[in-house]
Enzyme design. Structure first.
Site, PDB file in Angstrom:
ATOM      1  N   SER A 295      18.028 -16.882 -12.214  1.00  0.00           N
ATOM      2  CA  SER A 295      17.456 -16.621 -13.521  1.00  0.00           C
ATOM      3  C   SER A 295      18.518 -15.864 -14.303  1.00  0.00           C
ATOM      4  CB  SER A 295      16.190 -15.779 -13.349  1.00  0.00           C
ATOM      5  OG  SER A 295      15.515 -15.692 -14.570  1.00  0.00           O
ATOM      6  N   GLU A 296      18.915 -16.386 -15.466  1.00  0.00           N
ATOM      7  CA  GLU A 296      20.132 -15.866 -16.114  1.00  0.00           C
ATOM      8  C   GLU A 296      19.985 -14.438 -16.637  1.00  0.00           C
ATOM      9  OE1 GLU A 296      18.602 -18.728 -16.953  1.00  0.00           O
ATOM     10  OE2 GLU A 296      18.443 -18.971 -19.129  1.00  0.00           O
ATOM     11  N   ASN A 297      18.766 -13.906 -16.652  1.00  0.00           N
ATOM     12  CA  ASN A 297      18.626 -12.499 -17.034  1.00  0.00           C
ATOM     13  C   ASN A 297      19.017 -11.548 -15.904  1.00  0.00           C
ATOM     14  OD1 ASN A 297      16.223 -13.646 -15.883  1.00  0.00           O
ATOM     15  ND2 ASN A 297      15.182 -11.729 -16.290  1.00  0.00           N
TER      16      ASN A 297
END
Lengths: 216, 231
Positions: free
Chosen positions: A45-47
């Site tokens: 998840s790119e966060n």
């Protein structure tokens, strides 16, 4: 079977045991619930999370733990947290094996448009432009035609691009295409779909693979 | 000189109209909610805000929009906010959309003293327009510039009085790069521990980047999309 279900069931087969995978927001996120038990992948998840777990129970809900779609999630065993710059080092640096993204249009050259429609409010590209440049393999999932029956598989994209020549595989409700150097190639027909049907609904020029897979 | 603030008023008054502020957070997760509300109360205007998102209509950076304090927003995704749309369409608000990874790297570069870098992200798209293109080993890249803010607003979980910071889970997100990219970095935290109580191996942001620390109380930590397994 609905078109969406066909797309998702075909897309989940792109995940192989041991991969690190980024699933885009929206339809691609649904793939997470369909991964077979014998396929062990780490979802990114790119966060800032590698190793997304299941959705939390009421008791497990933690506002400090969300996915890129801002949904509450959990972290699975073996997961790691990191900051946004490192997250995109993973993506841009080619360390993510596979990204599955939604699409608005795909061209025969493998261009992808999926972030804005001129005249409508621009929401932003988020991490999509980084993902298409950096992940080792880009799979796009989308309906073959829009609600007016027009092909979304184009000669040239009419919408602003997310990336140029970035798509490796396109999965629609009708067919699966690959994008080798030699040009766009039809490799698979979805269940009950004929070659004629795909030709009629595809604006892009493509060749039919010698090993075309027909699903009955 | 102590870095620990007893009130945010001690620093907020230093922020003038027209300042550039880089702000940590992803959606509403890990946002510096006390600093944002203090800035709203202070009312300075014509701000340039650099942050991945712009909050929602009644929380986070959306509060500054509501109060018409933002002149320009630099972000990767702003789709959660109706006020944003209204102010953008009426021409009150200027927007620079930056791919998320490029935004993170621009902040990292800014904080690391690197004026610009090359990336393939955005090549062949609207993002590349007007930017220098350069080929390395047969592949085309565009030049992107580092970002340094007049102020940086950071939210962390724990701090010590030197400003060493530890984040929690995905509330880390942009905060560590934002912490490096401010001429004056202000961190707000949930808990202050004594010097030496944080294990040096566990510190995410060194206190060297942090000029002021504030302990906030009663964090709201609003959830944007509550999703549970029992649904």
């Amino acid at each position: 079977m609905s078109g969406r279900k066909r797309i998702l069931e075909r897309a989940v087969k792109e995940l192989q045991d041991g991969m690190c995978v980024n699933l885009g927001i929206g339809m691609p996120t649904l793939i997470a619930n369909m991964i077979p038990e014998d396929v062990d992948v780490m979802l990114q998840s790119e966060n800032g999370l590698l190793g997304i777990g299941a959705y939390p129970t009421d008791l497990e809900v933690d506002p400090d733990l969300i996915n890129a779609g801002k949904e509450t999630v959990t972290a699975k065993a073996g997961a790691s947290y990191f900051d946004s710059a490192e997250s995109f080092s993973m993506i841009r640096g080619g360390h993510i094996d596979l990204a599955i993204l939604g699409g608005m249009e795909v061209s025969e050259k493998g261009d992808l448009a999926n972030w804005m429609i001129p005249g409508k409010m621009v929401k932003g590209m988020g991490g999509a432009m980084d993902l298409v440049q950096g992940a080792k393999r880009i799979v796009v999932i989308m309906d073959h035609v829009n609600k007016h029956g027009e092909s979304k598989v184009k000669k040239t994209c009419t919408l602003p691009l997310t990336g140029q020549g970035v798509v490796h595989c396109l999965i629609t409700d009708l067919a699966v295409f690959h994008f080798p150097e030699s040009g766009m190639e039809l490799v698979e027909l979805q269940k009950g779909v004929t070659l004629e049907e795909v030709k009629e609904t595809t604006e892009a020029e493509f060749v039919v693979s010698e090993t075309l897979k027909v699903n009955n | 000189m102590s870095k620990v603030l007893s009130s945010l008023d001690e620093v907020i008054h230093q922020i003038k109209d027209g300042s550039t502020i880089v702000v940590g957070g992803f959606g509403l997760c890990g946002i510096p909610e006390k600093l944002i509300t203090s800035l709203r109360d202070k009312g300075v205007k014509d701000l340039t805000i650099v942050s991945n998102n712009c909050g929602v209509d009644d929380w986070g950076l959306g509060l500054l929009l509501e109060n018409k304090q933002i002149k320009k927003m630099v972000a990767s995704y702003v789709g959660e906010n109706k006020l944003f749309e209204q102010q953008f369409l009426s021409g009150e608000l200027e927007v620079e959309l930056v791919p998320q990874g490029t935004l993170a790297e621009r902040l990292r570069a800014g904080g690391a003293g690197i004026p610009a870098f090359y990336t393939a992200t955005g090549v062949g798209t609207e993002v590349a327009k007007g930017k220098e293109h350069k080929e390395f080993d047969g592949k085309t890249y565009i030049m992107e510039k580092g970002i340094v803010g007049d102020f940086a607003f950071v939210k962390a979980w724990k701090a010590d009085p030197f400003g060493n910071l530890v984040y929690r889970k995905t509330a880390r997100n942009f905060n560590p790069v934002v912490a490096t990219a401010g001429k004056m970095t202000i961190a707000e935290v949930e808990e202050m521990v004594g010097i030496g109580e944080l294990n040096p191996d566990d510190i995410h942001t060194s206190g060297v980047y942090v000029q002021k620390v504030f302990v906030g109380e009663k964090y709201e930590k609003r959830i944007e999309r509550l999703t549970t397994a029992n649904a």
